[in-house]
Write a protein that holds these residues in place. Structure first.
Motif, PDB file in Angstrom:
ATOM      1  N   VAL A   1      16.523  21.006  62.101  1.00 23.12           N
ATOM      2  CA  VAL A   1      17.383  21.883  61.309  1.00 23.12           C
ATOM      3  C   VAL A   1      17.202  23.314  61.806  1.00 23.12           C
ATOM      4  N   ARG A   2      18.267  23.917  62.260  1.00 24.44           N
ATOM      5  CA  ARG A   2      18.193  25.288  62.780  1.00 24.44           C
ATOM      6  C   ARG A   2      18.416  26.274  61.634  1.00 24.44           C
ATOM      7  N   ASP A   3      17.357  26.479  60.908  1.00 24.71           N
ATOM      8  CA  ASP A   3      17.398  27.372  59.754  1.00 24.71           C
ATOM      9  C   ASP A   3      15.970  27.735  59.385  1.00 24.71           C
ATOM     10  N   SER A   4      15.820  28.598  58.409  1.00 23.54           N
ATOM     11  CA  SER A   4      14.490  28.961  57.932  1.00 23.54           C
ATOM     12  C   SER A   4      13.919  27.819  57.101  1.00 23.54           C
ATOM     13  N   LEU A   5      12.589  27.824  56.942  1.00 18.23           N
ATOM     14  CA  LEU A   5      11.938  26.780  56.153  1.00 18.23           C
ATOM     15  C   LEU A   5      12.404  26.833  54.707  1.00 18.23           C
ATOM     16  N   ARG A   6      12.585  28.015  54.195  1.00 14.85           N
ATOM     17  CA  ARG A   6      13.025  28.155  52.800  1.00 14.85           C
ATOM     18  C   ARG A   6      14.400  27.526  52.596  1.00 14.85           C
ATOM     19  N   ASN A   7      15.340  27.836  53.492  1.00 13.12           N
ATOM     20  CA  ASN A   7      16.680  27.276  53.354  1.00 13.12           C
ATOM     21  C   ASN A   7      16.690  25.775  53.612  1.00 13.12           C
ATOM     22  N   ALA A   8      15.913  25.341  54.634  1.00  4.50           N
ATOM     23  CA  ALA A   8      15.868  23.910  54.944  1.00  4.50           C
ATOM     24  C   ALA A   8      15.293  23.118  53.770  1.00  4.50           C
ATOM     25  N   TRP A   9      14.270  23.663  53.119  1.00  6.87           N
ATOM     26  CA  TRP A   9      13.689  22.993  51.945  1.00  6.87           C
ATOM     27  C   TRP A   9      14.721  22.875  50.823  1.00  6.87           C
ATOM     28  N   ARG A  10      15.402  23.950  50.544  1.00  7.62           N
ATOM     29  CA  ARG A  10      16.395  23.931  49.467  1.00  7.62           C
ATOM     30  C   ARG A  10      17.532  22.950  49.791  1.00  7.62           C
ATOM     31  N   LYS A  11      17.993  22.953  51.029  1.00 10.32           N
ATOM     32  CA  LYS A  11      19.084  22.062  51.401  1.00 10.32           C
ATOM     33  C   LYS A  11      18.637  20.600  51.387  1.00 10.32           C
ATOM     34  N   THR A  12      17.392  20.341  51.793  1.00  5.74           N
ATOM     35  CA  THR A  12      16.890  18.964  51.794  1.00  5.74           C
ATOM     36  C   THR A  12      16.802  18.412  50.380  1.00  5.74           C
ATOM     37  N   ILE A  13      16.279  19.191  49.450  1.00  9.41           N
ATOM     38  CA  ILE A  13      16.197  18.746  48.056  1.00  9.41           C
ATOM     39  C   ILE A  13      17.602  18.490  47.497  1.00  9.41           C
ATOM     40  N   SER A  14      18.525  19.395  47.798  1.00  8.23           N
ATOM     41  CA  SER A  14      19.904  19.219  47.314  1.00  8.23           C
ATOM     42  C   SER A  14      20.536  17.973  47.912  1.00  8.23           C
ATOM     43  N   ALA A  15      20.240  17.704  49.199  1.00  7.23           N
ATOM     44  CA  ALA A  15      20.808  16.518  49.850  1.00  7.23           C
ATOM     45  C   ALA A  15      20.264  15.241  49.240  1.00  7.23           C
ATOM     46  N   LEU A  16      18.977  15.205  48.961  1.00  8.48           N
ATOM     47  CA  LEU A  16      18.379  14.010  48.343  1.00  8.48           C
ATOM     48  C   LEU A  16      18.941  13.776  46.951  1.00  8.48           C
ATOM     49  N   GLU A  17      19.106  14.836  46.195  1.00 11.33           N
ATOM     50  CA  GLU A  17      19.671  14.695  44.858  1.00 11.33           C
ATOM     51  C   GLU A  17      21.128  14.265  44.932  1.00 11.33           C
ATOM     52  N   GLU A  18      21.846  14.779  45.911  1.00  9.98           N
ATOM     53  CA  GLU A  18      23.254  14.408  46.065  1.00  9.98           C
ATOM     54  C   GLU A  18      23.406  12.929  46.386  1.00  9.98           C
ATOM     55  N   LYS A  19      22.459  12.389  47.146  1.00  7.82           N
ATOM     56  CA  LYS A  19      22.499  10.969  47.517  1.00  7.82           C
ATOM     57  C   LYS A  19      21.776  10.082  46.500  1.00  7.82           C
ATOM     58  N   ASN A  20      21.387  10.633  45.379  1.00 10.83           N
ATOM     59  CA  ASN A  20      20.764   9.884  44.276  1.00 10.83           C
ATOM     60  C   ASN A  20      19.419   9.262  44.648  1.00 10.83           C
ATOM     61  N   TYR A  21      18.651   9.906  45.514  1.00  7.98           N
ATOM     62  CA  TYR A  21      17.302   9.415  45.796  1.00  7.98           C
ATOM     63  C   TYR A  21      16.381   9.729  44.619  1.00  7.98           C
ATOM     64  N   ASP A  22      15.460   8.834  44.385  1.00  6.88           N
ATOM     65  CA  ASP A  22      14.511   8.990  43.278  1.00  6.88           C
ATOM     66  C   ASP A  22      13.333   9.846  43.757  1.00  6.88           C
ATOM     67  N   ILE A  23      13.350  11.118  43.405  1.00  5.30           N
ATOM     68  CA  ILE A  23      12.293  12.053  43.810  1.00  5.30           C
ATOM     69  C   ILE A  23      11.153  11.953  42.806  1.00  5.30           C
ATOM     70  N   GLU A  24      10.030  11.414  43.265  1.00  2.14           N
ATOM     71  CA  GLU A  24       8.860  11.273  42.381  1.00  2.14           C
ATOM     72  C   GLU A  24       8.113  12.589  42.250  1.00  2.14           C
ATOM     73  N   ASP A  25       7.995  13.310  43.367  1.00  2.00           N
ATOM     74  CA  ASP A  25       7.250  14.566  43.339  1.00  2.00           C
ATOM     75  C   ASP A  25       7.682  15.386  44.553  1.00  2.00           C
ATOM     76  N   LYS A  26       7.465  16.687  44.458  1.00  2.00           N
ATOM     77  CA  LYS A  26       7.745  17.583  45.578  1.00  2.00           C
ATOM     78  C   LYS A  26       6.771  18.755  45.529  1.00  2.00           C
ATOM     79  N   ASN A  27       6.298  19.140  46.710  1.00  2.00           N
ATOM     80  CA  ASN A  27       5.308  20.206  46.822  1.00  2.00           C
ATOM     81  C   ASN A  27       5.835  21.247  47.802  1.00  2.00           C
ATOM     82  N   ARG A  28       6.228  22.393  47.269  1.00  2.28           N
ATOM     83  CA  ARG A  28       6.814  23.444  48.124  1.00  2.28           C
ATOM     84  C   ARG A  28       5.788  24.026  49.087  1.00  2.28           C
ATOM     85  N   GLN A  29       4.539  24.108  48.661  1.00  2.00           N
ATOM     86  CA  GLN A  29       3.515  24.711  49.512  1.00  2.00           C
ATOM     87  C   GLN A  29       3.229  23.861  50.741  1.00  2.00           C
ATOM     88  N   THR A  30       3.187  22.533  50.564  1.00  2.00           N
ATOM     89  CA  THR A  30       2.935  21.636  51.696  1.00  2.00           C
ATOM     90  C   THR A  30       4.227  21.131  52.326  1.00  2.00           C
TER      91      THR A  30
END
Length: 207
Positions: free
Chosen positions: A106-135
Motif C-alpha cells: 500500500v503506497r500510503d502512510s501507516l496511519r492511512n493504511a491502518w484506517r483503510k484496512t479496518i474500513s475494508a475489513l468492516e465493509e467485507k463483514n469480517y469478524d474483527i476480534e481485536d485490533k492493536n494500533r500500536q503493534t
C-alpha cells in the motif's frame, strides 16, 4: 514727584541689570553643539560582504523576481534535499504474489493504511476480534474451510463452533506499507483464506 523719579531710576537700573545679564549668557551655538556630522558617522554600517559562492548580481529584492539562478554556483545547492516525485502510474495498492510471503503493498502512510484496512475489513463483514494500533495487528475470526469470512463470520454460532484466528499485520516498507496475513502464531501462511483476505483488501484499497 520724588516718588516718580525714584521709580524711574529703579526701573532703569533693573533694565540695565537684565541687559547686562543677557550679555553674559552664552550663545545658542555654544549651548547646542552641532553634532550632525558625528551622528552620521556613528551610524554608518560596514559594507555587506557577499559570500564567495554568490555573485553580487544574485542578490535581488524578493519583490523583483527573486534570485537569478544562472549566476548561482553548484555549491550553493549542496545542501538541498533531493526528492523523488511520485509516479502517478503506480497503483495505490497492489498484490505481490510470493508464496508464504504474499502481501499487499500500500503506497500510503501507516496511519492511512491502518484506517483503510479496518474500513475494508468492516465493509467485507469480517469478524474483527481485536485490533492493536500500536503493534498494527488485527485479529480476525474466520470460519474453517471457508474462503471468505464475509457472511459466515457474522453469525455468532460459527464463531463459537468452527473458526480459526487469522492476523492481519501492517508494517512499514521502503515503498509504502506491507499488509500480510498470518496465522494465530503470527507465522506467514499461503492458503485459500489468506489469498481471499488479500484479494478482498485489494479490492477495497485499490478501487
Amino acid at each position: 514727584m520724588k516718588i516718580n523719579v525714584m521709580v524711574k531710576l529703579i526701573l532703569i537700573a533693573m533694565l540695565m541689570a537684565v541687559l547686562s545679564a543677557c550679555g553674559m549668557m552664552p550663545s545658542v551655538d555654544e549651548v547646542f553643539v552641532d553634532q550632525r556630522e558625528a551622528y552620521k558617522r556613528a551610524h554608518e554600517l560596514p559594507s555587506l560582504e557577499v559570500p564567495p559562492d554568490l555573485s553580487g548580481s544574485v542578490i535581488k529584492d524578493e519583490y523583483d523576481g527573486g534570485v537569478n539562478n544562472n549566476n548561482v554556483s553548484p555549491s550553493a545547492y549542496s545542501n538541498v534535499v533531493q526528492t523523488t516525485p511520485l509516479n502517478e502510474s503506480q497503483p495505490s495498492a497492489e498484490l505481490i504474489q510470493d508464496g508464504v510471503d504474499s502481501h499487499l503493498l500500500v503506497r500510503d502512510s501507516l496511519r492511512n493504511a491502518w484506517r483503510k484496512t479496518i474500513s475494508a475489513l468492516e465493509e467485507k463483514n469480517y469478524d474483527i476480534e481485536d485490533k492493536n494500533r500500536q503493534t498494527s495487528l488485527v485479529y480476525l475470526n474466520i470460519a474453517k474451510n471457508s474462503g471468505s469470512s464475509s457472511m459466515l463470520s457474522s453469525l455468532s454460532f460459527w464463531k463459537k463452533a468452527e473458526t480459526d484466528v487469522y492476523v492481519v499485520e501492517l508494517q512499514r516498507a521502503e515503498n509504502g506499507i506491507t499488509v500480510r496475513v498470518l496465522d494465530e502464531e503470527k507465522n506467514r501462511i499461503d492458503n485459500a483464506t489468506s489469498q481471499t483476505l488479500l484479494t478482498d483488501l485489494l479490492a477495497q484499497l485499490a478501487p
